[in-house]
Design a protein around this motif. Structure first.
Motif, PDB file in Angstrom:
ATOM      1  N   SER A  37      48.090  31.179  34.475  1.00 20.08           N
ATOM      2  CA  SER A  37      49.039  31.536  35.540  1.00 20.08           C
ATOM      3  C   SER A  37      50.450  31.013  35.293  1.00 20.08           C
ATOM      4  CB  SER A  37      48.533  31.015  36.884  1.00 20.08           C
ATOM      5  OG  SER A  37      48.693  29.607  36.970  1.00 20.08           O
ATOM      6  N   PHE A 104      32.871  35.137  30.080  1.00 18.65           N
ATOM      7  CA  PHE A 104      33.495  35.959  31.121  1.00 18.65           C
ATOM      8  C   PHE A 104      33.854  37.331  30.553  1.00 18.65           C
ATOM      9  CE2 PHE A 104      35.257  31.537  31.981  1.00 18.65           C
ATOM     10  CZ  PHE A 104      34.276  31.205  32.895  1.00 18.65           C
ATOM     11  N   GLN A 118      52.501  44.868  32.991  1.00 24.08           N
ATOM     12  CA  GLN A 118      53.610  44.295  33.740  1.00 24.08           C
ATOM     13  C   GLN A 118      54.899  44.339  32.935  1.00 24.08           C
ATOM     14  OE1 GLN A 118      53.383  40.951  36.562  1.00 24.08           O
ATOM     15  NE2 GLN A 118      54.296  39.768  34.935  1.00 24.08           N
TER      16      GLN A 118
ATOM     17  N   ARG B  28      53.468  40.008  40.961  1.00 21.12           N
ATOM     18  CA  ARG B  28      53.563  39.452  39.608  1.00 21.12           C
ATOM     19  C   ARG B  28      52.213  38.922  39.154  1.00 21.12           C
ATOM     20  NH1 ARG B  28      57.492  41.368  37.191  1.00 21.12           N
ATOM     21  NH2 ARG B  28      57.421  39.635  35.718  1.00 21.12           N
ATOM     22  N   LEU B  29      51.877  39.248  37.953  1.00 22.46           N
ATOM     23  CA  LEU B  29      50.595  38.812  37.397  1.00 22.46           C
ATOM     24  C   LEU B  29      50.402  37.305  37.491  1.00 22.46           C
ATOM     25  CD1 LEU B  29      47.996  39.251  35.836  1.00 22.46           C
ATOM     26  CD2 LEU B  29      49.336  39.239  33.733  1.00 22.46           C
ATOM     27  N   GLU B  30      51.439  36.556  37.138  1.00 23.31           N
ATOM     28  CA  GLU B  30      51.301  35.096  37.153  1.00 23.31           C
ATOM     29  C   GLU B  30      50.947  34.586  38.540  1.00 23.31           C
ATOM     30  OE1 GLU B  30      53.774  36.851  36.044  1.00 23.31           O
ATOM     31  OE2 GLU B  30      54.330  36.245  34.001  1.00 23.31           O
ATOM     32  N   ARG B  31      51.577  35.181  39.530  1.00 22.93           N
ATOM     33  CA  ARG B  31      51.290  34.768  40.902  1.00 22.93           C
ATOM     34  C   ARG B  31      49.876  35.131  41.310  1.00 22.93           C
ATOM     35  NH1 ARG B  31      56.034  33.678  44.601  1.00 22.93           N
ATOM     36  NH2 ARG B  31      54.905  33.936  46.532  1.00 22.93           N
ATOM     37  N   LEU B  33      47.303  35.427  39.326  1.00 19.87           N
ATOM     38  CA  LEU B  33      46.387  34.518  38.635  1.00 19.87           C
ATOM     39  C   LEU B  33      46.385  33.149  39.305  1.00 19.87           C
ATOM     40  CD1 LEU B  33      47.069  35.448  34.910  1.00 19.87           C
ATOM     41  CD2 LEU B  33      45.090  36.030  36.306  1.00 19.87           C
ATOM     42  N   HIS B  34      47.573  32.720  39.691  1.00 17.93           N
ATOM     43  CA  HIS B  34      47.624  31.433  40.369  1.00 17.93           C
ATOM     44  C   HIS B  34      46.861  31.481  41.689  1.00 17.93           C
ATOM     45  CE1 HIS B  34      49.539  28.480  43.151  1.00 17.93           C
ATOM     46  NE2 HIS B  34      49.059  27.703  42.217  1.00 17.93           N
ATOM     47  N   SER B  37      43.267  31.076  41.141  1.00 18.44           N
ATOM     48  CA  SER B  37      42.820  29.890  40.418  1.00 18.44           C
ATOM     49  C   SER B  37      42.393  28.750  41.340  1.00 18.44           C
ATOM     50  CB  SER B  37      43.927  29.395  39.489  1.00 18.44           C
ATOM     51  OG  SER B  37      44.964  28.783  40.225  1.00 18.44           O
ATOM     52  N   PRO B  39      39.724  27.299  43.980  1.00 16.36           N
ATOM     53  CA  PRO B  39      38.322  27.552  44.317  1.00 16.36           C
ATOM     54  C   PRO B  39      38.145  28.141  45.706  1.00 16.36           C
ATOM     55  CG  PRO B  39      38.585  25.351  43.383  1.00 16.36           C
ATOM     56  CD  PRO B  39      39.957  25.906  43.572  1.00 16.36           C
ATOM     57  N   LEU B  42      39.386  31.760  45.587  1.00 14.73           N
ATOM     58  CA  LEU B  42      38.496  32.605  44.808  1.00 14.73           C
ATOM     59  C   LEU B  42      37.274  32.970  45.640  1.00 14.73           C
ATOM     60  CD1 LEU B  42      38.038  33.974  42.149  1.00 14.73           C
ATOM     61  CD2 LEU B  42      37.018  31.880  41.251  1.00 14.73           C
ATOM     62  N   PHE B 104      47.062  46.550  37.521  1.00 13.22           N
ATOM     63  CA  PHE B 104      46.416  45.766  36.467  1.00 13.22           C
ATOM     64  C   PHE B 104      44.978  46.227  36.276  1.00 13.22           C
ATOM     65  CE2 PHE B 104      49.165  42.502  38.761  1.00 13.22           C
ATOM     66  CZ  PHE B 104      50.254  42.687  37.923  1.00 13.22           C
ATOM     67  N   GLY B 106      41.377  46.714  35.573  1.00 18.32           N
ATOM     68  CA  GLY B 106      40.336  45.867  35.002  1.00 18.32           C
ATOM     69  C   GLY B 106      40.459  44.398  35.340  1.00 18.32           C
ATOM     70  N   LEU B 107      41.606  43.991  35.813  1.00 23.76           N
ATOM     71  CA  LEU B 107      41.803  42.560  36.062  1.00 23.76           C
ATOM     72  C   LEU B 107      40.875  42.034  37.152  1.00 23.76           C
ATOM     73  CD1 LEU B 107      43.350  39.961  35.521  1.00 23.76           C
ATOM     74  CD2 LEU B 107      44.924  40.625  37.313  1.00 23.76           C
ATOM     75  N   GLY B 110      37.344  42.068  36.221  1.00 24.70           N
ATOM     76  CA  GLY B 110      37.071  41.022  35.241  1.00 24.70           C
ATOM     77  C   GLY B 110      36.917  39.669  35.905  1.00 24.70           C
ATOM     78  N   VAL B 111      37.788  39.367  36.817  1.00 20.71           N
ATOM     79  CA  VAL B 111      37.719  38.070  37.491  1.00 20.71           C
ATOM     80  C   VAL B 111      36.466  37.976  38.356  1.00 20.71           C
ATOM     81  CG1 VAL B 111      38.824  36.594  39.199  1.00 20.71           C
ATOM     82  CG2 VAL B 111      40.203  37.713  37.456  1.00 20.71           C
ATOM     83  N   ALA B 114      33.536  37.544  36.211  1.00 24.37           N
ATOM     84  CA  ALA B 114      33.546  36.193  35.640  1.00 24.37           C
ATOM     85  C   ALA B 114      33.046  35.182  36.662  1.00 24.37           C
ATOM     86  CB  ALA B 114      34.951  35.825  35.179  1.00 24.37           C
TER      87      ALA B 114
END
Lengths: 127, 127
Positions: A37, A104, A118, B28-31, B33-34, B37, B39, B42, B104, B106-107, B110-111, B114
């Motif tokens: 991230s 994963f 992106q 944004r992808l980074e956001r 993912l954060h 991340s 628990p 998620l 995105f 598949g993202l 995927g998560v 996982a």
DNA sequence: CTCATCGTACGAGAAGCATCGTAGTTTGAC
DNA sequence: GTCAAACTACGATGCTTCTCGTACGATGAG
């Protein structure tokens, strides 16, 4: 069920300096997602994904200082995303792709594809 | 090329209280993912992924206080992972699944996969 | 209107994280 | 041995985040 890829507790090293990597069982999804991230680290991962045999830290140019670079690589290693090994004075980094795929399935591919998507999109002005 | 799913700047609301959601271009992808991340978050996302029409905050029981719950839902909303709308005194949350898939591909799958894989594995003793 | 329910706002505290500079260690080349 | 290159360790700094409790606002039921 598939067998796990070459087990991770690798102590085999050419030199004396050994780096600690999490075993497959120790890799946690939350940690991996957190590692991915950060923009700098995501950039590293994307660069590594384009190579077959890994890259030394010094070949990936990043917009941060050398000590910050070390920090980011450590985060990536400790989360289980990359494997690092010394090779002379350099430290080679490579994605733990097979292992992550085993743990994963589809995750890494999904993230890499998302990053590509992106990048192909216009970035928003401010944030 | 695919057209984007029903545009995001939805101001249509039954009541007066409106919640700000990022538009597709702002996600944004980074956001994302954060956001994924943590628990607690998620866990929320996994719960939402199992419903069709979303859930009120109060139906997802989390090991944190009410104000912390509010915080996590806000992070999820602001990162673009969930959509929230008031419905009486309750606030319904649903995954922005179609939109995330469009951005995105598949993202999310995927998560989620996982997370399932990880749950099926023995958790390491300490961490 | 009154009340219970659901969720928010607002601090506030503790922890974590990204960043840096400087000083050091390890290695291979000469 | 000497030196440069690659990377690390350490300490510091400022920002973000997770957590909470308490007080408040909005909504629908009675």
């Amino acid at each position: 069920m598939a067998t796990s890829p070459a087990s991770a507790a690798s102590a085999a090293s050419s030199g004396t300096r050994v780096l600690l990597h999490p075993t497959l069982a120790e890799i946690r999804l939350e940690r991996v997602l957190h590692a991915l991230s950060d923009p700098v680290r995501l950039r590293v991962v994307r660069a590594l994904a384009e190579t077959r045999d890994g890259l030394p830290c010094s070949l990936i140019d990043l917009p941060v200082s050398k000590s910050t670079t070390t920090h980011h690589f450590r985060v990536l290693r400790q989360s289980g995303v990359v494997r690092q090994q010394y090779r002379g004075t350099a430290k080679i980094n490579e994605l733990r792709r097979d292992e992550l795929d085993w743990l994963f399935p589809g995750l890494l591919a999904g993230v890499l594809e998302a990053a590509r998507q992106q990048e192909a999109r216009p970035a928003p002005a401010v944030r």
